[in-house]
Design a protein around this motif. Structure first.
Motif, PDB file in Angstrom:
ATOM      1  N   ASP B 636     -22.916  14.307 -38.022  1.00 52.39           N
ATOM      2  CA  ASP B 636     -22.353  15.236 -37.046  1.00 52.39           C
ATOM      3  C   ASP B 636     -22.184  14.517 -35.707  1.00 52.39           C
ATOM      4  N   PHE B 637     -21.758  15.295 -34.744  1.00 53.55           N
ATOM      5  CA  PHE B 637     -21.499  14.725 -33.415  1.00 53.55           C
ATOM      6  C   PHE B 637     -22.703  13.958 -32.874  1.00 53.55           C
ATOM      7  N   TYR B 638     -23.897  14.513 -33.116  1.00 52.74           N
ATOM      8  CA  TYR B 638     -25.081  13.921 -32.494  1.00 52.74           C
ATOM      9  C   TYR B 638     -25.445  12.586 -33.134  1.00 52.74           C
ATOM     10  N   ASP B 639     -25.007  12.379 -34.397  1.00 58.80           N
ATOM     11  CA  ASP B 639     -25.238  11.063 -35.011  1.00 58.80           C
ATOM     12  C   ASP B 639     -24.410   9.991 -34.292  1.00 58.80           C
ATOM     13  N   ILE B 640     -23.137  10.294 -34.059  1.00 52.36           N
ATOM     14  CA  ILE B 640     -22.287   9.276 -33.416  1.00 52.36           C
ATOM     15  C   ILE B 640     -22.704   9.112 -31.964  1.00 52.36           C
ATOM     16  N   LYS B 641     -23.092  10.232 -31.328  1.00 52.08           N
ATOM     17  CA  LYS B 641     -23.539  10.123 -29.940  1.00 52.08           C
ATOM     18  C   LYS B 641     -24.817   9.282 -29.881  1.00 52.08           C
ATOM     19  N   GLY B 642     -25.684   9.442 -30.877  1.00 51.71           N
ATOM     20  CA  GLY B 642     -26.900   8.633 -30.940  1.00 51.71           C
ATOM     21  C   GLY B 642     -26.575   7.149 -30.982  1.00 51.71           C
ATOM     22  N   VAL B 643     -25.496   6.826 -31.702  1.00 57.93           N
ATOM     23  CA  VAL B 643     -25.085   5.412 -31.778  1.00 57.93           C
ATOM     24  C   VAL B 643     -24.700   4.907 -30.392  1.00 57.93           C
ATOM     25  N   THR B 644     -23.880   5.690 -29.681  1.00 63.23           N
ATOM     26  CA  THR B 644     -23.454   5.227 -28.350  1.00 63.23           C
ATOM     27  C   THR B 644     -24.651   5.196 -27.394  1.00 63.23           C
ATOM     28  N   GLU B 645     -25.545   6.178 -27.515  1.00 64.99           N
ATOM     29  CA  GLU B 645     -26.711   6.190 -26.619  1.00 64.99           C
ATOM     30  C   GLU B 645     -27.582   4.965 -26.838  1.00 64.99           C
ATOM     31  N   SER B 646     -27.895   4.678 -28.119  1.00 64.90           N
ATOM     32  CA  SER B 646     -28.742   3.519 -28.408  1.00 64.90           C
ATOM     33  C   SER B 646     -28.054   2.247 -27.955  1.00 64.90           C
ATOM     34  N   TYR B 647     -26.750   2.173 -28.270  1.00 62.14           N
ATOM     35  CA  TYR B 647     -26.021   0.960 -27.929  1.00 62.14           C
ATOM     36  C   TYR B 647     -26.031   0.725 -26.421  1.00 62.14           C
ATOM     37  N   LEU B 648     -25.655   1.775 -25.655  1.00 65.76           N
ATOM     38  CA  LEU B 648     -25.548   1.588 -24.207  1.00 65.76           C
ATOM     39  C   LEU B 648     -26.908   1.275 -23.599  1.00 65.76           C
ATOM     40  N   SER B 649     -27.964   1.877 -24.145  1.00 59.00           N
ATOM     41  CA  SER B 649     -29.297   1.595 -23.638  1.00 59.00           C
ATOM     42  C   SER B 649     -29.691   0.156 -23.949  1.00 59.00           C
ATOM     43  N   GLN B 650     -29.456  -0.271 -25.203  1.00 64.58           N
ATOM     44  CA  GLN B 650     -29.825  -1.631 -25.613  1.00 64.58           C
ATOM     45  C   GLN B 650     -29.030  -2.697 -24.875  1.00 64.58           C
ATOM     46  N   ILE B 651     -27.741  -2.426 -24.623  1.00 66.87           N
ATOM     47  CA  ILE B 651     -26.917  -3.452 -23.985  1.00 66.87           C
ATOM     48  C   ILE B 651     -27.188  -3.475 -22.482  1.00 66.87           C
ATOM     49  N   GLY B 652     -27.772  -2.370 -21.966  1.00 65.33           N
ATOM     50  CA  GLY B 652     -28.204  -2.402 -20.579  1.00 65.33           C
ATOM     51  C   GLY B 652     -27.304  -1.670 -19.593  1.00 65.33           C
ATOM     52  N   VAL B 653     -26.695  -0.572 -20.035  1.00 64.09           N
ATOM     53  CA  VAL B 653     -25.919   0.243 -19.098  1.00 64.09           C
ATOM     54  C   VAL B 653     -26.733   1.499 -18.803  1.00 64.09           C
ATOM     55  N   GLU B 654     -26.985   1.752 -17.507  1.00 67.43           N
ATOM     56  CA  GLU B 654     -27.852   2.867 -17.123  1.00 67.43           C
ATOM     57  C   GLU B 654     -27.041   4.011 -16.545  1.00 67.43           C
ATOM     58  N   ASN B 655     -27.757   5.099 -16.259  1.00 64.30           N
ATOM     59  CA  ASN B 655     -27.146   6.282 -15.637  1.00 64.30           C
ATOM     60  C   ASN B 655     -25.915   6.754 -16.408  1.00 64.30           C
ATOM     61  N   LYS B 697      -7.146  15.815 -46.230  1.00 64.08           N
ATOM     62  CA  LYS B 697      -8.322  16.239 -46.986  1.00 64.08           C
ATOM     63  C   LYS B 697      -9.518  15.325 -46.744  1.00 64.08           C
ATOM     64  N   LEU B 698      -9.682  14.907 -45.482  1.00 66.58           N
ATOM     65  CA  LEU B 698     -10.819  14.049 -45.154  1.00 66.58           C
ATOM     66  C   LEU B 698     -11.953  14.909 -44.612  1.00 66.58           C
ATOM     67  N   ALA B 699     -13.190  14.484 -44.870  1.00 66.14           N
ATOM     68  CA  ALA B 699     -14.347  15.139 -44.262  1.00 66.14           C
ATOM     69  C   ALA B 699     -14.281  14.859 -42.761  1.00 66.14           C
ATOM     70  N   PRO B 700     -15.018  15.634 -41.972  1.00 65.59           N
ATOM     71  CA  PRO B 700     -14.997  15.371 -40.532  1.00 65.59           C
ATOM     72  C   PRO B 700     -15.376  13.921 -40.240  1.00 65.59           C
ATOM     73  N   ILE B 701     -14.654  13.323 -39.289  1.00 63.60           N
ATOM     74  CA  ILE B 701     -14.915  11.933 -38.904  1.00 63.60           C
ATOM     75  C   ILE B 701     -15.355  11.929 -37.448  1.00 63.60           C
ATOM     76  N   PHE B 702     -16.457  11.245 -37.197  1.00 64.37           N
ATOM     77  CA  PHE B 702     -16.965  11.143 -35.834  1.00 64.37           C
ATOM     78  C   PHE B 702     -16.766   9.719 -35.342  1.00 64.37           C
ATOM     79  N   ALA B 703     -16.390   9.609 -34.089  1.00 64.91           N
ATOM     80  CA  ALA B 703     -15.906   8.306 -33.639  1.00 64.91           C
ATOM     81  C   ALA B 703     -16.189   8.083 -32.166  1.00 64.91           C
ATOM     82  N   PHE B 704     -16.205   6.816 -31.800  1.00 65.64           N
ATOM     83  CA  PHE B 704     -16.253   6.490 -30.372  1.00 65.64           C
ATOM     84  C   PHE B 704     -15.363   5.283 -30.137  1.00 65.64           C
ATOM     85  N   GLU B 705     -14.857   5.161 -28.932  1.00 64.50           N
ATOM     86  CA  GLU B 705     -14.154   3.943 -28.534  1.00 64.50           C
ATOM     87  C   GLU B 705     -14.524   3.639 -27.094  1.00 64.50           C
ATOM     88  N   LEU B 706     -15.016   2.425 -26.881  1.00 68.40           N
ATOM     89  CA  LEU B 706     -15.502   2.038 -25.562  1.00 68.40           C
ATOM     90  C   LEU B 706     -14.796   0.772 -25.091  1.00 68.40           C
TER      91      LEU B 706
END
Lengths: 349, 818
Positions: B636-655, B697-706
């Motif tokens: 769901d949305f929170y899985d993909i958001k979790g990816v961006t959150e972990s990524y941004l935290s690990q790479i060092g972007v704050e706020n 006929k695709l299942a919901p797809i969650f995505a990010f682009e940065l």
């Protein structure tokens, strides 16, 4: 019955009761040794014992207490061990069932090959040029061809069919133009230029099992005083042994590229080469092109070819991956079929 | 070039050993010294049992009207009887017989087949009379005269019944097919190959010789030439031969041609081809009587001109670009490329003009490309011919035509241009050679190499002053000579060293480390790396781009409509990857891609390239088949958001701020957030709009682009050790009933503002929206954790702090504390 006899009897009965105890021994301990227990009750009779006998009776009393205490401890330990065994038996599972694995993503197989090449050349003191400004995927005709000694009507332009955007702007057909861009910026007072440039390149090809309009190249170049073709041979031998294994050999054959002179094609032995092997038993596969950078190229980049010499080579990660893993269709690299991508685990790399 | 070693031996002082092993060794040496060998073979291959047979008797077959019975003399006591359907068999002919037990190549399957005795409608047949096409000749090479029917030897060919047919046809000659690099013009001729192979084998070369007998009739009375511009043809001459008889060439000449892969045509054309193969100088023969006013004009094509070339195609010529040979308004040929059909030499031809010229290589190349005619002639003119041999080739050809056609060579060459070849003189020092190659050669070594190459040189101190022969137009500078030394010295003999000199650090730049770290983090988070095509359709190039005013980069001349435009987003490509996987029954997909997007600038400016990173999740988050109850859950949305959150935290972007947005047309308007750090926009995360996924006929797809550049510009590392408090923590839970429209971000902000300095952590541990709650409300539950670094917390103080938080929440956000 004297107190000593009573104590001895208590000892006998206590031993029997402890040994036969089935339930928790804590209740039995309280009953025997507790403040209101049987031993305490008997020892209250010490005050009636003749003073000269007290020492002996006291010793008997101590012996009884010690015996009961240690027996109780042993019994409890045995019971605990039994309980634990029961628990462990109840907890036994099928350890051959599959584990719940956290998902780990894999680098793309082409990325893995590029990573391996990069690691090797970093170790040899090369720098990597792969940023958008110094290694653009969209290039000018000037950098992609003319600066590489391929003027507009050069026959070798046929070898590289090109995607043009305007007559002067194109999708780069090779990573060679990165050399010119790097040379323009290099400060030779800080030593020779040793670089590799990994990246995507494009050719006007119809996609099939062995052709792709998009693929990868890693250009390599060393420019300095006293750079020789023997150095090129040593450098290429080291990267090929890195990719294909220590026991593989290379051979160089004459070839032609407008941007190098002399030019060579390089083959790597498909089998491992041992000293006792006869030449006919070595199977050679063509893997890359290389050579000593053409004086015209150096001159166009503002380098004096009488003072500096240079070698250059072009590696093809797509071809290496196909050879190394037996991939028979280059299109697989760009379809991103999960069943394909997940076959290439890092395996310690 | 198909190079017959038997032919080559005519020019080498010591003949090359032609046994199979020696030829294989030679091929290997050529590959290591000059060019690749495409094939090493004989026309005969593994065929055997073929003999020359004389037809002694032909009788009709009693039981067939399309077969005859032939009795053949094959030099044995008895005649051999065969039954054949060949339409052109006649008594007295010399033909080729595949005897019983012979092996011939089946021209359809390419496999070897054995000839057996046969009984054809009651008559025995002891073998088979064959055509050249039936014994391994490509139908493009076999002479046209016998296109239908068997091969018949000419009486003058000097063959006899019983001769080995493979031998007399030259089919046992070993032929090396060299795969030439574009620079080796010299190796498009037997003479050049003789020098090259001679250098490899350390043998000297004898060049071909001939005698020329001219008649008194002057050639220049019969034809004149005008060249419009000297740049078109720096050399140009004609010779005239009168009273020729055009017929088939003798076998000795045909053998040269078919071993070189060229079809014999007639004695005039064959000589021009033979000479071209010998010297590398293309020639052309015109029927002189078909040229109207006997005036030849070398010029560029004019508006509206057409020519039907020898391949029967009518071509519109490019005005001002194609060089043509014309006679008045009539175009005879595309110069250096292909002749015109109307001026072809045929059996009626009696007077001919032979042309030898050097045409401008660039113009010939452009013409060959434009009309897609890659002829033997154009291949040689494009690479550059030997200027020193041009007119010698012409004379040699005239001499042979004279011999073979019974004609008379008219007096003199009619020469219209004869620019001299500029000799290239280069000096080469021993020091320089060793500096470039890393070798330790001496002057004598260099001398030996240039002797082998048969170059002229002078020795001056430690250097050679070398005059480059005209047959080697590829050699113009010192580096070219060093290559000659390197390849003849042998690349196998080069030392193996690594560059030495000042040490250079091999290290990555900060940005390179950040991009590599970005990929590693994505992989740790469970996403596989994808690499998609950067070229796509104009629609997909901008599919997930907010600002479609940005100009796309479009190919001028694409290969297919699917690949016309460079991408401005990575998600469209990942979406294609998802579709491919789903179509192939893979439904649980986690992919990311790191790569460039392209925005066009001005017309002759490079576009702006920007690094992006994007990812998609669809299907189930993880699969563990037998523990499905535990793990299988649609992403769901929170899985993909979790990816961006972990990524941004690990790479060092704050706020980081996530701001709900409806501005992305192709994203779900209720499940998409723009991502900012401070005021800097980084990209977005959300669900791909169902209008895209549903129809497929695709299942919901969650995505990010940065935008990786935006991320890298905002990476900070403030990491400092903070002391771990040794005093106990206290926690308080708050369950809040709030309006649906109030966000977690708002509540968290109010808590942080009002909590006081002892609050160390806020955890959201429950969200409930359901019918047990009043309409328009939802319930959120938080745990607030308090701790002090310097002392044990006092219960009453924590109670006060917590009370202040709940009161503020009530007053500011109108929450109800449950």
């Amino acid at each position: 019955m004297s107190l000593s006899q009573e104590l001895t009897e208590l000892k006998t009965s206590a031993v029997a009761r402890i040994n036969s105890a089935a339930a928790d021994v804590e209740a039995l301990r309280v009953k025997l040794l507790g403040k209101k227990g049987e031993l305490t009750a008997l020892l209250k009779g010490m005050k009636d014992v003749a003073p000269e006998e007290r020492k002996a009776v006291g010793a008997i009393g101590n012996d009884v207490r010690q015996t009961i205490t240690s027996l109780l401890a042993a019994k409890k330990a045995a019971q605990d061990a039994e309980k634990l065994n029961e628990q462990l038996a109840a907890e036994t599972i099928d350890v051959t069932l599959p584990g719940s694995t956290p998902t780990i993503g894999q680098p793309h197989v082409l990325q893995q090959i590029i990573d391996e090449i990069e690691q090797h050349f970093l170790g040899l003191g090369f720098k990597i040029i792969d940023d958008t400004v110094d290694s653009p995927e969209v290039e000018t005709d000037e950098y992609n061809f003319e600066r590489e000694n391929l003027p507009k009507d050069h026959p070798a332009r046929d070898m590289q069919d090109t995607f043009y955007i305007t007559p002067e702007i194109l999708l780069r057909t090779q990573t060679s133009p990165v050399q010119s861009r790097a040379l323009e910026k290099h400060d030779f007072s800080k030593g020779p230029l040793k670089m590799i440039a990994p990246g995507k390149v494009y050719r006007r090809d119809t996609d099939d099992a062995t052709h792709s309009h998009q693929f990868h190249q890693v250009e390599g170049m060393v420019v300095g005083e006293n750079i020789t073709m023997a150095d090129l041979k040593g450098t290429l031998l080291s990267i090929m042994q890195e990719l294909f294994g220590e026991k593989h050999q290379i051979r160089m054959r004459p070839s032609y590229f407008p941007f190098t002179e002399p030019s060579v094609e390089v083959d790597v032995s498909w089998n491992e080469v041992t000293p006792d092997m006869s030449p006919e038993d070595i199977e050679w596969i063509e893997v890359l092109g290389a050579g000593m950078t053409h004086p015209n190229v150096l001159r166009m980049d503002g380098i004096d070819p009488d003072k500096y010499s240079a070698f250059a080579f072009g590696l093809g990660p797509d071809r290496f991956a196909m050879l190394k893993y037996g991939v028979d269709d280059i299109r697989q690299f760009y379809l991103n079929d999960v069943r394909f991508l997940s076959q290439f685990e890092r395996k310690g790399n | 070039m198909k190079t017959s070693l038997t032919w080559l031996n005519e020019y080498l002082n010591n003949a090359i050993n032609l046994d199979e092993q020696a030829v294989a060794d030679l091929a290997e040496r050529i590959e290591r010294t000059s060019v690749e060998i495409d094939s090493s073979a004989t026309l005969a291959g593994k065929q055997d049992g073929l003999v020359v047979a004389e037809v002694v008797q032909v009788t009709s077959h009693p039981d067939s009207d399309h077969m005859v019975i032939a009795k053949l003399n094959i030099g044995e006591n008895d005649l051999t009887q065969v039954v054949t359907g060949a339409p052109n068999i006649e008594v007295g002919q010399l033909v080729i017989l595949a005897k019983v037990g012979a092996h011939i190549i089946n021209h359809e399957s390419g496999e070897l087949m054995a000839i057996q005795a046969a009984n054809l409608r009651g008559e025995t047949s002891q073998g088979m009379v064959v055509a050249l096409q039936e014994i391994g000749f490509d139908s493009k090479i076999a002479p046209k005269a016998f296109e239908v029917g068997i091969h018949i030897f000419n009486k003058n060919d000097g063959v006899h019944p019983g001769d080995d047919a493979l031998e007399v046809l030259g089919m046992n000659e070993p032929v090396l097919d060299t795969d030439l690099t574009p620079n080796r013009a010299d190796m498009l001729s037997m003479a050049g190959n003789a020098y090259e192979f001679g250098a490899i084998l350390n043998q000297s070369v004898t060049t071909p010789s001939f005698e020329l007998v001219e008649y008194d009739t002057p050639a220049d009375k019969q034809i004149s030439i005008k060249i419009d511009d000297a740049k078109l043809a720096p050399k140009y001459a004609l010779r005239v031969v009168n009273n020729v008889t055009v017929t088939d060439s003798p076998l000795w000449l045909q053998k040269y041609l078919w071993n070189a892969g060229i079809r014999p045509i007639n004695n005039v054309v064959d000589v021009t081809n033979y000479m071209m193969l010998t010297y590398g100088q293309p020639l052309h023969a015109f029927d002189l009587d078909k040229i109207n006013d006997s005036k030849i004009n070398v010029r560029l094509a004019r508006d509206g001109e057409q020519l039907t070339t020898l391949d029967k195609q009518t071509r519109d010529l490019r005005s001002g670009e194609d060089i043509v040979i014309a006679s008045g308004d009539e175009v005879l040929m595309l110069a250096g490329v292909m002749g015109g059909q109307s001026f072809e030499i045929d059996e009626q031809t009696t007077n001919i003009a032979i042309e030898a010229a050097v045409f401008n290589p660039s113009l010939v190349r452009a013409t060959a490309r434009r009309h897609n005619i890659h002829s033997e002639a154009s291949a040689r003119f494009e690479r550059g011919v030997n200027w020193d041999a041009t007119f010698e080739t012409l004379d040699h050809a005239a001499s042979l035509i004279d011999q073979l056609t019974g004609g008379q060579i008219a007096y003199g060459q009619v020469k219209a241009a004869d620019e001299a070849h500029q000799d290239i003189v280069l000096s080469l020092t021993v020091i320089r050679v060793n500096e470039i190659l890393g070798t330790s050669l001496g002057l004598q070594d260099l001398i030996a190499i240039f002797d082998r190459l048969a170059f002229n040189y002078q020795v001056a101190d430690d250097k050679l002053i070398i005059t480059v022969p005209a047959r080697r137009p590829d050699i113009t500078i010192e580096a070219d000579l060093i290559e000659e030394v390197a390849r003849l010295f042998g690349y196998d003999n080069l030392p193996v060293t690594l560059p030495y000199g000042p040490t250079t650090p091999g290290k990555l730049t900060v940005r390179q480390r950040q991009i590599r770290a970005s990929r590693h983090i994505m992989e740790t988070l469970g996403l596989n790396q994808a690499i998609s095509y950067a070229l796509t359709t104009p629609e997909k190039a901008q599919q997930f781009v907010e600002n479609t005013d940005d100009k796309v980069v479009t190919l001028d001349y694409p290969m297919s409509s699917d690949r016309t435009t460079l991408r401005q987003n990575l998600l469209a490509g990942l979406l294609e990857d998802v579709v491919y996987n789903v179509n192939h029954f893979v439904h649980d997909i986690a992919l990311y891609e790191q790569g460039r997007i392209f925005v066009a600038n001005g017309d002759n400016e490079l576009p702006t390239e920007t690094e992006h990173i994007a990812g998609v999740l669809t299907g189930n988050r993880a699969t563990s088949d037998w523990q499905e109850h535990k793990t299988a859950r649609a992403v769901d949305f929170y899985d993909i958001k979790g990816v961006t959150e972990s990524y941004l935290s690990q790479i060092g972007v704050e706020n980081i701020r996530y701001v709900a947005t409806e501005r992305h047309d192709n994203m779900h308007p209720g499940q998409t957030a723009d991502i900012y750090t401070g005021e800097h926009y980084l990209g977005f995360v959300g669900q791909i709009h169902p209008k895209i996924t549903k129809p497929q006929k695709l299942a919901p797809i969650f995505a990010f682009e940065l935008n990786l550049f935006a991320i890298m510009a905002n990476i900070t590392d403030h990491t400092q050790y903070s002391k771990i408090s040794r005093f106990p923590q206290m926690s308080r839970d708050a369950a809040l009933l709030v309006d649906e429209t109030i966000t977690h971000a708002e509540i968290e902000a109010v808590i942080r503002q009002s909590a006081g300095d002892k609050l160390v952590n806020i955890t959201l541990f429950d969200v409930y929206e359901g019918n047990k709650l009043p309409e328009g409300k939802k319930s959120l539950a938080y745990t607030l954790v308090y701790q002090d670094n310097d002392e044990t917390l006092v219960e009453s103080a924590v109670n006060d702090d917590f009370k202040r938080v709940t009161e503020t929440l009530v007053s500011r956000l109108n929450v109800e504390i449950r």
